[in-house]
Write an enzyme that holds these catalytic residues in place. Structure first.
Site, PDB file in Angstrom:
ATOM      1  N   THR A  45      -2.707  -6.020   3.767  1.00 15.03           N
ATOM      2  CA  THR A  45      -1.614  -6.069   2.792  1.00 15.03           C
ATOM      3  C   THR A  45      -0.448  -6.790   3.450  1.00 15.03           C
ATOM      4  OG1 THR A  45      -0.711  -3.992   3.604  1.00 15.03           O
ATOM      5  CG2 THR A  45      -2.328  -3.857   1.835  1.00 15.03           C
ATOM      6  N   GLU A  54      -5.867  -3.365  -2.114  1.00 14.94           N
ATOM      7  CA  GLU A  54      -6.665  -2.145  -1.950  1.00 14.94           C
ATOM      8  C   GLU A  54      -7.754  -2.020  -3.011  1.00 14.94           C
ATOM      9  OE1 GLU A  54      -3.429  -2.419  -1.720  1.00 14.94           O
ATOM     10  OE2 GLU A  54      -2.611  -1.201  -0.074  1.00 14.94           O
ATOM     11  N   LYS A 107      14.626   9.174 -10.109  1.00 13.16           N
ATOM     12  CA  LYS A 107      14.204  10.506 -10.553  1.00 13.16           C
ATOM     13  C   LYS A 107      15.430  11.316 -10.929  1.00 13.16           C
ATOM     14  CE  LYS A 107      10.281   9.748  -7.679  1.00 13.16           C
ATOM     15  NZ  LYS A 107      10.364   8.766  -6.582  1.00 13.16           N
TER      16      LYS A 107
END
Lengths: 548, 548
Positions: A188, A333, A440
């Site tokens: 990655t 992935e 959040k």
């Protein structure tokens, strides 16, 4: 438990070598065209490609390479790179493609972490190899993908690929390998921390090649001439080097010149029907095509992925140039293909505007991938196009761990992608955020990307980033950070008022900060982590007042 | 040998249940339309289909069915048959589809040989079941695929499928099965000897579904509405019941009425885009379409296989009706798909006449199948379109033995198909004969089919068969057996002269026998075995003279 009744079918393992062997045997005369680093155009066939891949296998075995060893590549899209995909993997070694655009230190880290024994490189990367070699003492040899005549002057002692191959006769039978054997290693890009390796198996690569070939994926057929613009060092060029031989498609490799003019001319001269790449490259192509006032005479479709495709690009390709665009999403992935935005029979009966909206999403999964969105407690959320949560995936071409990392990244057997998304009742995925960037607030999530998209629509805003600021009551609340357009003016209050009616009221940012520029990575990605550090001590007015 | 380095990918088995689960989860609202035996049209979705397949699994488990047991079907194409594909296989039992058109004794043999524990049947086969039941004492139960209200009067005690399902809630999780577990059992129709069973695995069925979906195979996408005319009791309807959910395609099941008018009306009313079937059915459809002077408004392509597609049919579909025809070849022992005649990029640049010739062949293999032609000593013959030999195949969806037969049918790991064929340099297969019908003259082979094709082109010939007669010098020489057209006359000498310049001189038959009719099987196939018995004592004139 009794032993199950087994089917009575041939036990033929899924091996990567079967792909090139199939093409060489059944589509032996089909052409592979490469614009070479040396400057000319090279042509040969699948039959010759397989023979040279076998010569490469023999050459590596002669050098002492054992099954399981990693053979790295630093190379553009070209026929020698294709041989490097099949030569090492064909006898059980691993083909490790490295992105040469990374920082030299990152590449050295990757080479050393992967323990690569040989590195094959295009001569354009001679200086890079000279910089790498002293940092990678365990590499046994650096092999230049060219002949003796084109070897560049270098400090590092190098071998010539063509010389190595010339010493071998290609009379080699691919062995049948356990299909779980490692085949490819891709790291990655690693925006946070060190790059991590995904180690694919033969089974996963072959199943992914079937999936990538499906009519609702890339739909690659023997009738196609395929030009992979996505580099072969970028997650195996999305599987095209496997899907093309699987279907006997003609391939055109563009080499290193990916500017609009070079790509357009190659597409036209070689009658390319299908291509795939990231939005940035397509922007260059579309800009050239518009300026030169030319049309595509053979290109009929393209897959766009890597990052979200701007709606305007979708429309320009489809409506101005008659090229079908398939918006796709995936990740290293997952080999990488996950979803593609092709429409169902029922969807294609809807209004054109509805169809456009669907095509702008990332689309539905292909068989081989399952996906779900979950809330912070891991409970699956409804597929209503509204609820959004972290996207988890699973399937035979999804990793179960990273190379040389002991801890499993999985959650209940699923791989958490780090993306936040909605899924609608049609099964269409829409990525709304990275999970580390989502805000959040009071147990609910706010999409930073949606907040940014509204801001960017304001005429006075050049660039915008929305990040979370800590809040005593709501845990986090959104802060909008804005770069104004040159000469334009806009106030905090005007910008906040601009959100009225465009998002839920509690999504409206608590504050706006104006800055001269936003921090970016070397590859142009917004560094939100850095931005959160800069604004760590920023006090939101609502935090002082104690209420939103 | 060291342990190979394994890839680090999720271990997800290829299970048939994943196909219907994928469709239910990601294409849950996509429709399955069935013309029912009861007379009406039934509509539901993949979501409901999976739920009912789970109810069926629960019902069978409640009846005591164990993994590995065979559950037979005698049924047309319909949604309940689709449920019967997924219910038993989902928990490790085997779905055994039986061709109800076989002779009752053959069906009884098959049921007893397979040791079927339950038989699911469409009510059109009530009389057949009453005839079978006394011959099949080991069958534990006969289940009518209908509700209580539609149960026909029968001597055999039967269960109602709908009643069984209604007792279950569908709250069932498909277990993960070893992918080598048996999934489907299909018997060959057995022109010689008893029928033989091909026992597919979950792995082979899923890989075959990927292969069948490829752009150069059936190219089934979520944008398609698929009508399988090929029955679900005929080699799993060529894999369509697996490929359709794999891609989220809408399905239309025709039930029992396969006449031209019924098919045409269903295709039009349901906007069918793709269909597949044998030449006989298409002949009925084309006859109707021509008589009624109508056009296809949605059908864009069809796969034709099962037996060779007449060139005239290919042309009529393509040139008169704009429906692309894909000529295909396969067999029960290979799940069944082997080759399809779709053109490569290079082939599509050739003249239209050359393209037609290519499309009349059986085409190239899809990835998952390898093929070769061999001489009588097993040596591979060249791919030059001229050399012909016995066709051998291999791959993960080819059988390695027959169910409950100990001896392996394989030769050097390849399955001998019993067909004789050429392969050209494009990799295109052309079946020229059955190996048992080919004439072996002086160590060389003569294609009986080519000899017959020449004879049939003669205006006085209604039907022709070419068989081998024993010959003292050449081992075998061809004898042509001819049925003259009513009122037409032709002599032996005229017919033999007709071959001059049309075939190699030594292929010309040594003799002609005129008969009133040729022997055929119940399904209309020429019985060459019977014909060879009839002419066993025929003395060729050249055998007497001792020279050709």
């Amino acid at each position: 438990m009794t032993t199950p009744l087994l089917g009575q079918m041939m036990d033929v393992p899924l091996n990567v070598s079967s792909l090139i062997a199939h093409a060489a045997r059944h589509f032996g005369d089909t052409e592979i065209v490469s614009r070479r680093i040396e400057g000319d155009v090279h042509r040969y066939t699948y039959r010759e490609c397989e023979k040279r891949a076998k010569q490469l296998a023999q050459a590596l075995i002669a050098l002492g390479v054992q099954p399981g060893e990693r053979i790295a590549t630093l190379a553009w899209c070209g026929y020698r790179h294709l041989e490097a995909y099949y030569g090492p993997t064909g006898f059980g070694a691993v083909c490790h493609t490295i992105n040469p655009r990374l920082f030299t230190d990152q590449i050295a880290y990757i080479v050393n972490h992967a323990d690569d024994s040989y590195v094959l490189f295009d001569i354009t990367f001679a200086a890079l190899v000279d910089a790498l070699a002293p940092q990678c003492p365990k590499v046994l040899g650096w092999i230049a993908l060219t002949d003796e005549a084109h070897l560049p002057p270098m400090q590092t002692p190098v071998l010539s690929y063509e010389t190595l191959l010339a010493a071998q006769d290609g009379a080699y039978e691919w062995p049948a390998l356990d299909e779980r054997t490692a085949s490819y290693l891709c790291y990655t890009s690693g925006t946070t921390g060190n790059p991590k390796g995904a180690l694919y198996s033969h089974r996963s690569a072959v199943l992914h090649a079937y999936g990538a070939s499906l009519p609702d994926a890339m739909a690659i057929s023997a009738g196609d001439t395929v030009l992979p613009v996505v580099p072969m060092f970028h997650v195996n060029a999305w599987g095209i080097p496997h899907a093309a031989p699987l279907n006997g498609a003609r391939i055109v490799f563009p080499g290193k010149d990916l500017d609009g003019k070079s790509l357009y001319e190659l597409m036209e001269s070689e009658r390319v029907t299908f291509s795939a790449g990231v939005p940035t490259v397509w922007l260059g192509l579309l800009t050239y095509v518009k300026q030169a006032d030319v049309r595509f005479s053979s290109l009929n479709r393209t897959v766009i992925g890597g990052s979200a495709c701007p709606p305007a690009m979708l429309r320009t390709f489809q409506e101005d140039y008659g090229v079908k665009v398939i918006h796709a999403w995936g990740m290293t992935e997952m080999s990488p293909l996950g979803t593609l935005a092709t429409l169902t029979w029922e969807q294609s009966q809807r209004s054109l505007e509805d169809q456009r909206t669907l095509r702008e999403k990332q689309g539905h999964v292909i068989f081989g991938v399952d996906m779900k969105i979950v809330d912070p407690d891991g409970r699956e959320l409804p597929r209503d196009g509204v609820a959004f949560g972290e996207l988890h995936v699973r399937g035979p071409w999804v990793i179960n761990r990273y190379f040389r990392k002991d801890d499993s990244p999985l959650v209940d057997g699923w791989f958490p992608t780090g993306d936040v998304a909605t899924i609608d009742k049609d099964g269409f995925l829409n990525i709304t955020d990275r999970s580390k960037d989502v805000i959040k607030s009071g147990g609910e999530w706010i999409s930073s990307i949606e907040i940014e998209n509204v801001a960017i629509a304001h005429p006075a805003v050049a660039e915008a980033a929305c990040i979370a600021c800590s809040h005593p009551k709501w845990t986090e609340r959104p802060l909008l950070v804005v770069v104004k357009r040159k000469g334009a003016e806009v106030t905090r209050e005007e910008l906040l008022a601009f959100y009225q009616g465009k998002v839920a009221k509690w999504w409206i940012p608590d504050d706006v900060a104006f800055v001269d520029e936003l921090p970016h990575t070397a590859t142009g990605k917004l560094q939100k982590l850095r931005l959160r550090e800069i604004f760590r001590d920023h006090v939101l007015p609502t935090a002082v007042a104690g209420a939103v």
